[in-house]
Enzyme design. Structure first.
Site, mmCIF file in Angstrom:
data_model
loop_
_atom_site.group_PDB
_atom_site.id
_atom_site.type_symbol
_atom_site.label_atom_id
_atom_site.label_comp_id
_atom_site.label_asym_id
_atom_site.label_seq_id
_atom_site.Cartn_x
_atom_site.Cartn_y
_atom_site.Cartn_z
ATOM 1 N N GLU A 165 0.804 -1.220 0.000
ATOM 2 C CA GLU A 165 0.000 0.000 0.000
ATOM 3 C C GLU A 165 0.844 1.280 0.000
ATOM 4 O OE1 GLU A 165 -3.116 0.037 2.903
ATOM 5 O OE2 GLU A 165 -4.058 -1.773 2.137
ATOM 6 N N GLU A 273 -5.459 -9.152 1.409
ATOM 7 C CA GLU A 273 -6.270 -8.966 2.620
ATOM 8 C C GLU A 273 -7.731 -8.942 2.183
ATOM 9 O OE1 GLU A 273 -5.326 -5.326 4.625
ATOM 10 O OE2 GLU A 273 -3.209 -5.829 4.935
#
Length: 485
Positions: A165, A273
């Site tokens: 990220e 995730e």
């Protein structure tokens, strides 16, 4: 007597041939859109869980502590994760200067792969999205190459995440992308020089739709059309929480959009995730599992549920109590039930929808958002990096498989009903198997009181011995020693 002994000798030789890698999974490689068992050729779909007990606080390099440093804890968690049915864990923060042999060997024995992030939340140990130029230095590379050295010899090491990220909005989509590719290049070049096998390297992206497709397009393309371009991602992970609640569907969660977005991917795409927890405090039904591993999403490679242990942000499958016991949440039961419904034959089948295996040549035409980087001039390694890559880091700590002496978990664990789970133990797998859902129901039925749960306060994103036919089989770094029982 001679003929009898000769027969026994032949039996022993046959057993050695058959079980010389007992408890050791086959290494995984990337072929087109799929992860594949490098020996059997079967597809390896990720049925996984993100594993970072204690969250960011569980990473304490000053005291030699990270999620894979305590063999007894790993034994406890491996037994529960094996029963849950997972075949892979993702570990966010590891210390390359400490020994991980016992934990890696335990997860290996039960057929669970590891995907390891090379970075950490500490300063100088990741690429800073706000200042990628200054954070990309030889000290940082020395650290991430140390992670490679530490884990490269474990056959159940599945892959490395080079970054997580770093791009999380349009504002961070301009400067960081070339540096993500630079880190991937450096890692892959180091692996090529110092590992006996190729280890996939990729990126874990935030599910921010305004930059998601461009992130994938930027990272999977080949500069100058070179398919061997070492800076391109070997795989692309997606942290997605769009499926929320009982009433969500394949369409309302936007899974159909994601499938269409990645249908022409030249690399594996999976959820690194997933598992929305809204409304908070309500057990997650995990209905998305059937979609993720169903016929409509065979072009993706599965996913990892966020996360194993209960932390402040309420995404856990289990409570880790102050006395090292564990209490399962209802989320664990629900996820296990969903896994048990999967068609494992479909999960392991080669991806029939893969149609385009040649990566597109990198060009500005691939990028749709005007704020996203169109710069494919990847930064050269910092001063001193070439020597590190060619000669290796100094005094690396190289991991290796060791004998798993204990199978029984020494501390109690409790089901979501509060009843203690009896005879909790790992089950070392034969024949180089990886773990799969097996119909287990871990939480006992009834009612009693479990140990009080005290989850640690962290936030999301911070982040064998078996017996065969009368012989004992001890595994020492891939070698088998047979002894009469």
């Amino acid at each position: 007597m001679r003929s009898f002994l000769h027969g026994v000798a032949l039996l022993v030789v046959a057993l050695v041939v058959c079980v010389q890698y007992v408890g050791a999974v086959h290494p995984v490689e990337v072929r087109g859109q799929d992860f594949v068992d490098s020996v059997t050729g079967k597809r390896v779909m990720l049925i996984g869980v993100d594993y970072q007990p204690g969250g960011q606080a569980g990473y304490k390099p000053t005291s030699g502590q990270d999620p894979l440093s305590n063999g007894t804890v790993c034994l406890r968690d491996a037994a529960l994760l094996q029963g849950l049915g997972v075949n892979v864990i993702r570990v966010y923060n590891v210390d390359p200067t400490i020994n991980h042999d016992e934990c890696a060997s335990i997860f290996n024995a039960v057929g669970i792969y590891m995907v390891i992030d090379v970075n950490s939340p500490f300063g100088g140990e990741s690429i800073n999205r706000a200042n990628p130029v200054e954070s990309y230095h030889v000290g940082y590379l020395n650290r991430i190459f140390g992670v490679v050295e530490n884990f490269k010899n474990y056959p159940n090491l599945m892959a490395f995440f080079a970054a997580n990220e770093v791009i999380n909005d349009v504002g961070t989509a301009k400067k960081p992308p070339p540096y993500i590719r630079a880190v991937q290049r450096d890692l892959k070049n180091y692996i090529a020089k110092h590992s006996k096998r190729t280890i996939p390297v990729g990126y874990s992206a935030a599910d921010v739709r305004e930059v998601l497709e461009d992130s994938w397009a930027y990272l999977q393309c080949a500069i100058d059309g070179d398919e061997n371009d070492q800076s391109r991602s070997d795989f692309f992970g997606l942290n997605s929480y769009s499926w929320c609640g009982e009433d969500a569907t394949y369409q309302t969660a936007g899974y159909d959009v994601l499938v269409n977005m990645f249908k022409n991917s030249t690399i594996p795409v999976f959820f690194s995730e997933y598992g929305c927890n809204k409304p908070e405090g309500v057990a997650r039904p995990f209905n998305e599992v059937q979609a993720l591993y169903g016929v409509d999403m065979t072009s993706l490679s599965g996913g990892l549920v966020y996360e194993y242990s209960q932390e402040e942000s309420d995404y856990g499958l289990v409570y880790i109590n102050d006395n090292t016991t564990v209490t399962l949440k209802k989320d664990f039961d629900n996820l296990q039930s969903q896994y048990n419904k999967l068609d494992i034959g479909l999960v392991q089948s080669t991806n029939a929808t893969a149609t385009k295996l040649t990566p597109p040549e990198c060009s500005s035409a691939l990028i749709s958002n005007s704020g996203f980087s169109k710069d494919f001039d990847i930064p050269s390694p910092p001063e001193g990096a070439e020597d590190l890559i060619n000669d290796g880091i100094k005094s690396p700590l190289n991991g290796k498989l060791v004998e798993v002496k204990e199978t029984n978990v020494p501390m109690p664990a409790y089901g979501s009903t509060g009843i203690q789970i009896q005879n909790l133990a790992i089950r070392p797998l034969p024949n180089d198997d990886s773990n799969t859902p097996n119909g287990d129901t871990t939480s006992p039925t009834g009612s009693t009181t479990a140990a009080a749960a005290s989850p640690s306060a962290t936030k999301k994103g911070d982040a064998g011995k078996a017996s065969i036919g009368g012989f004992g089989v001890a595994i020492f770094a891939g070698l088998v020693i047979l002894t009469m029982l």
